[in-house]
Design an enzyme around this catalytic site. Structure first.
Site, PDB file in Angstrom:
ATOM      1  N   HIS A 105       0.860  -1.184   0.000  1.00 30.14           N
ATOM      2  CA  HIS A 105       0.000   0.000   0.000  1.00 30.14           C
ATOM      3  C   HIS A 105       0.898   1.235   0.000  1.00 30.14           C
ATOM      4  CE1 HIS A 105      -3.265   2.728   0.755  1.00 30.14           C
ATOM      5  NE2 HIS A 105      -4.137   1.735   0.885  1.00 30.14           N
ATOM      6  N   HIS A 106       0.633   2.133  -0.943  1.00 29.72           N
ATOM      7  CA  HIS A 106       1.494   3.306  -1.102  1.00 29.72           C
ATOM      8  C   HIS A 106       1.427   4.253   0.100  1.00 29.72           C
ATOM      9  CE1 HIS A 106       4.210   5.717  -3.236  1.00 29.72           C
ATOM     10  NE2 HIS A 106       3.594   5.850  -4.393  1.00 29.72           N
TER      11      HIS A 106
END
Length: 209
Positions: free
Chosen positions: A188-189
């Site tokens: 997840h960024h």
């Protein structure tokens, strides 16, 4: 296992976290990893490849806080002191799979023995999660040993709450007298940038050499 709460207001990643968390941005990077020496080593010692890969994956994760950062069941942002592997095991008769978790251990021998014991107990239960209760601090690891691939992506519609890495290994193959493994890492960024993915891949490759 201890969950350490992050104060978002004072966190140096606050701006990045809020931006990508609200965008629900996840991404996956697949790298071709050289496992020639690892295959030779485990063959000589009578070990199996899958648990060796699981142990190496969790070793990298537990060395780096960024890969242990997530949201707990109470909705708090933070990081666990360590993560345990939650890995898939295939049932040939039913063609279904089970997710089994085994406590991580710095010693590969001790982890391997625990892995084998859990496999004996739970692999034929024909349940999705036969070993209960499942601790919160687990990281999902799976392997698709029937096909090699150049990319892989798994989408989770969970309103961005799942922040931990997801690893789905492919079938190893031979090329130029070496053995390679498709290794996708999904993150997840909000918590992981390209730098962190590179860090993971490089550390993992160094461990299995």
């Amino acid at each position: 296992m201890t969950f350490n709460i992050i104060n978002l207001e004072t966190w140096d990643r606050k701006e990045y976290f809020n931006h990508y968390f609200n965008q629900q941005t996840t991404y996956s990077v697949t790298k071709e990893l050289d496992i020639t020496l690892l295959k030779s080593m485990i063959k000589n010692k009578g070990y199996e490849l899958y648990p060796a890969l699981i142990h190496a994956i969790v070793s990298v994760i537990n060395r780096n806080k960024v890969f242990r950062t997530g949201i707990n069941s109470e909705g708090n942002l933070g990081y666990w002191d360590k993560l345990e592997p939650l890995y898939t095991v295939f049932n040939k008769e039913t063609e279904n799979f089970s997710n089994i978790w085994t406590e991580s251990n710095a010693s590969f021998t001790l982890f391997y023995n625990s892995y084998k014991n859990d496999l004996i107990k739970y692999k034929d239960k024909n349940e999705m999660f036969p070993k209960k209760p499942i601790p919160e601090n687990t990281v999902p690891i799976s392997m698709i040993p029937w096909i090699d691939f150049s990319s892989f992506n798994l989408n989770i519609g969970n309103n961005s709450r799942f922040l931990l890495p997801i690893i789905t290994i492919g079938k190893f193959y031979s090329k130029d007298d070496k053995i390679y493994l498709p290794f996708p890492l999904q993150v997840h960024h909000a918590v992981c940038d390209g730098y962190h993915v590179s860090l993971f891949m490089n550390e993992f490759q160094n461990i299995i050499r």
